[in-house]
Design a protein around this motif. Structure first.
Motif, short mmCIF file in Angstrom:
data_model
loop_
_atom_site.label_atom_id
_atom_site.label_comp_id
_atom_site.label_asym_id
_atom_site.label_seq_id
_atom_site.Cartn_x
_atom_site.Cartn_y
_atom_site.Cartn_z
N VAL A 284 12.41 27.34 17.00
CA VAL A 284 13.13 26.09 17.22
C VAL A 284 14.12 25.88 16.08
O VAL A 284 13.87 26.29 14.95
N LYS A 285 15.23 25.27 16.42
CA LYS A 285 16.32 25.18 15.45
C LYS A 285 15.95 24.31 14.24
O LYS A 285 16.08 24.72 13.10
N GLU A 286 15.50 23.09 14.52
CA GLU A 286 15.12 22.27 13.37
C GLU A 286 13.62 22.02 13.43
O GLU A 286 13.00 22.13 14.47
N GLY A 287 13.04 21.65 12.29
CA GLY A 287 11.60 21.42 12.25
C GLY A 287 10.87 22.73 12.32
O GLY A 287 11.40 23.77 11.94
N GLY A 288 9.67 22.71 12.89
CA GLY A 288 8.90 23.94 13.04
C GLY A 288 8.76 24.66 11.72
O GLY A 288 8.26 24.11 10.74
N MET A 289 9.27 25.89 11.72
CA MET A 289 9.08 26.75 10.57
C MET A 289 9.72 26.19 9.30
O MET A 289 9.28 26.47 8.19
N ALA A 290 10.76 25.36 9.48
CA ALA A 290 11.44 24.81 8.30
C ALA A 290 10.46 24.03 7.42
O ALA A 290 10.57 24.04 6.19
N PHE A 291 9.48 23.38 8.07
CA PHE A 291 8.50 22.62 7.29
C PHE A 291 7.50 23.55 6.59
O PHE A 291 6.99 23.21 5.54
N GLY A 292 7.25 24.66 7.20
CA GLY A 292 6.17 25.51 6.69
C GLY A 292 6.58 26.58 5.70
O GLY A 292 5.76 27.39 5.28
N THR A 293 7.86 26.60 5.33
CA THR A 293 8.29 27.69 4.45
C THR A 293 8.57 27.24 3.02
O THR A 293 8.98 28.04 2.19
N SER A 294 8.33 25.97 2.73
CA SER A 294 8.37 25.57 1.32
C SER A 294 7.18 24.66 1.04
O SER A 294 6.76 23.88 1.91
N CYS A 295 6.64 24.76 -0.16
CA CYS A 295 5.45 23.97 -0.51
C CYS A 295 5.70 22.47 -0.42
O CYS A 295 4.89 21.76 0.18
N PRO A 296 6.83 21.96 -0.95
CA PRO A 296 7.02 20.50 -0.88
C PRO A 296 7.12 19.98 0.56
O PRO A 296 6.53 18.95 0.88
N SER A 297 7.84 20.69 1.43
CA SER A 297 7.98 20.16 2.79
C SER A 297 6.69 20.31 3.58
O SER A 297 6.34 19.45 4.38
N ALA A 298 5.95 21.39 3.34
CA ALA A 298 4.65 21.56 4.00
C ALA A 298 3.71 20.44 3.57
O ALA A 298 3.03 19.81 4.39
N ALA A 299 3.71 20.17 2.27
CA ALA A 299 2.84 19.11 1.72
C ALA A 299 3.23 17.76 2.30
O ALA A 299 2.37 16.96 2.70
N GLN A 300 4.54 17.52 2.41
CA GLN A 300 5.05 16.23 2.88
C GLN A 300 4.60 15.94 4.31
O GLN A 300 4.13 14.84 4.61
N VAL A 301 4.71 16.93 5.20
CA VAL A 301 4.35 16.68 6.60
C VAL A 301 2.83 16.54 6.76
O VAL A 301 2.34 15.68 7.51
N VAL A 302 2.07 17.31 6.01
CA VAL A 302 0.60 17.20 6.09
C VAL A 302 0.14 15.85 5.56
O VAL A 302 -0.71 15.18 6.16
N LYS A 303 0.74 15.43 4.47
CA LYS A 303 0.39 14.14 3.87
C LYS A 303 0.65 13.00 4.86
O LYS A 303 -0.19 12.11 5.06
#
Lengths: 303, 252
Positions: free
Chosen positions: A133-152
């Protein structure tokens, strides 16, 4: 009798064999082939806040020992799931997880909050790793800060088992795993598909409409096994392993590497009854090696 | 999912062969348009099953026919199967054609290349129900026209070849029968440009028309969502919502 029960963060699965999101529909697609209640868990198709038509076709390319897909999270949206699909599947006697995906953090929050209301859904698999998918999806999971942000953010609205599905398309998957663990993930599942592509040399064009797609199947198994082993050593929460599992032997390797449960994905397409065969094979292995519980082989790799 | 046994592997020419399969138990009921997902064993480059249209069913002899074109390694491997070999199939999959109520309806079944496969089964099925059929079969050259004897058992056979080596010269949509007769329904399967031309003819003449689509598939039973086609109802799986679609529903 062998004890097949495994603990997955906040819940217990009756056995360690699950089916992977996007490869098992809503389970109903497989009812003609097998008794889906026999397996430990089903992760249903990726669900988003709104209806998604997915990507244009072609969406699939066969590769040596695997396949590339670029489905792009085609689904009818969370409200359709809640109103039409959930009533159909809620009484299946297995643990049903909803794979939740989104383009924005707000999408993830709203979708997870709606799933949180469903009594018979013990957990979600937060998909921060879809490569299609163009936005979201993997974009969140490929950096620690963004992965942390969405899980939080999701943790605040989701009170049940929060499993986070990780992308292998990163420099260090262990760092991402630690980041989501720190924000309250109950478990992690890995790996999602590896970014790949296929070219038609005669036409001098990419085969997939999206040019790149996600690689799955036995071709990715050694990569997946290595990442599961690395992550299992790095976090305290349970790890769910997947990537190219075709038979019980493959599944056992993931358990030995430290996975508390496994997900069968692409193999379902070739043998729709494979998940039950994997389950039976694990049981046979445990009996043959005189183990009384599957937990005895989780992380039992000798180095 | 069932293991079938090869009763005969009939080579038609260096490009096409017919696998005649049988089973110990009675074969399940199948409908024209439906297909099988065939597992290809011992081919390292073939990972997924191959979706192959059901060509013909003989319930009395307990036979299922698959007409296969050799395209790549998978179909090449299947072409080497011998009498007595076992083949694993998931079948029958997919939907079927819509049959008109009026048994006097003038029906035209148009097939091109390996796309003739479901047209034979449809023709035999319609024949059993008491309909009379017209078959219009096209190919590049005479050797691409297959199973003509089988087709002639179930109706009138008309042919076209691009080089004029058999039947009328040109494409199926240029055949004179289209100008001479009025049809109540047209069913077609073949290369996409051919099906589009047939659909355009049907639309122009206001004739009911269904096409059987082909697409690359991973599962064949609606789980992977890889084989979609664009329709007035959005992306639909060719494997479960098709392979047969009414032309008014397709956005192509």
């Amino acid at each position: 009798m062998v004890d097949l029960k495994v603990n997955l963060g906040t819940i217990q699965l009756k056995n360690p064999v699950m089916t992977a999101s996007g490869t098992f529909g809503y389970g109903t697609e497989y009812a003609d082939f097998m008794d889906v209640s026999r397996i430990g868990g089903i992760v249903v198709k990726g669900t988003t806040l709104r209806d998604r038509q997915g990507n244009a076709y072609p969406r699939m390319a066969e590769t040596p020992s695997g396949m590339l897909n670029a489905v792009g999270l085609q689904n009818k949206g969370v409200d359709y799931f809640v109103n039409h699909i959930y009533p159909e599947i809620k009484d299946v006697n297995t643990s049903i997880f909803v794979n939740v995906s989104g383009s924005t953090i707000e999408d993830y929050i709203e979708t997870a909050a709606k799933i949180n209301e469903l009594d018979k859904i013990p957990g979600i698999e937060l998909n921060i790793s879809c490569p299609n998918v163009k936005e979201g999806g993997m974009a969140f999971g490929t950096s620690c800060p963004s992965a942390a942000q969405v899980v939080k953010a999701v943790r605040k609205v989701y009170s049940k088992e929060l499993m986070v599905k990780l992308s292998p398309n990163v420099t260090s998957i262990s760092e991402i795993a630690k980041a989501v663990e720190a924000e309250g993930a109950d478990s992690v599942s890995l790996i999602n598909t590896l970014l790949g592509m296929a070219i038609d040399a005669d036409k001098r064009k990419p085969i997939l409409s999206t040019v790149t797609g996600g690689l799955s199947g036995p071709a990715v198994k050694p990569v997946a096994l290595c990442m599961v082993w690395q992550v299992a050593k790095s976090v305290k929460i349970p790890v769910v392993g997947m990537g190219g599992i075709m038979n019980a032997r493959d599944a056992i390797e993931f358990l030995l590497a430290g996975a508390s449960a496994v997900q069968i994905g692409t193999a379902n397409f070739i043998d729709p009854t494979v998940s039950v065969k994997v389950l039976e094979g694990i049981e046979t292995y445990l009996l043959q090696h005189n183990f009384s519980s599957v937990n005895e082989i989780i992380g039992a790799l000798e180095i | 999912m069932l293991d079938l046994v090869v009763k005969e592997n009939k080579s038609l020419n260096n490009q096409y062969f017919i696998l005649i399969l049988t089973a110990v138990d009675k074969l399940p009921e199948m409908l024209p348009g439906q297909f099988a997902e065939v597992r290809v064993d011992d081919s390292p480059t073939t990972f997924l099953r191959r979706p192959i249209s059901i060509n013909f069913v003989d319930y009395e002899k307990n036979e299922l026919w698959l007409l296969v074109q050799i395209v790549g390694d998978g179909t090449q491997k299947l072409s080497q199967l011998k009498t007595g070999d076992s083949v694993n199939l998931i079948f029958p999959l997919g939907n079927t054609f819509t049959i008109p109520e009026n048994k006097k309806a003038n029906l035209l079944l148009i097939g091109g290349g390996v796309g003739i496969a479901p047209m034979l089964f449809l023709g035999s099925y319609l024949n059993d129900l008491g309909y009379s059929c017209n078959f219009l079969l096209g190919g590049r050259t005479a050797s691409n026209l297959l199973q003509l004897d089988d087709f002639s058992r179930f109706g009138n056979v008309y042919t076209t070849t691009e080089d004029g080596s058999h039947g009328e010269k040109g494409f199926v949509t240029q055949h004179s029968i289209l100008n001479k007769q009025n049809f109540d329904a047209i069913y077609t399967c073949g290369p996409t440009p051919m099906m589009k031309a047939v659909a355009a003819y049907a639309q122009k003449n206001n004739v009911f028309c269904e096409v059987s689509l082909e697409n690359t598939m991973a599962c064949g039973f609606g789980a992977c969502l890889c084989c979609v086609t664009d329709t007035t109802d959005g992306h639909l799986c060719v494997c479960t919502e098709g392979p047969v679609f009414n032309i008014t529903k397709l956005k192509w």
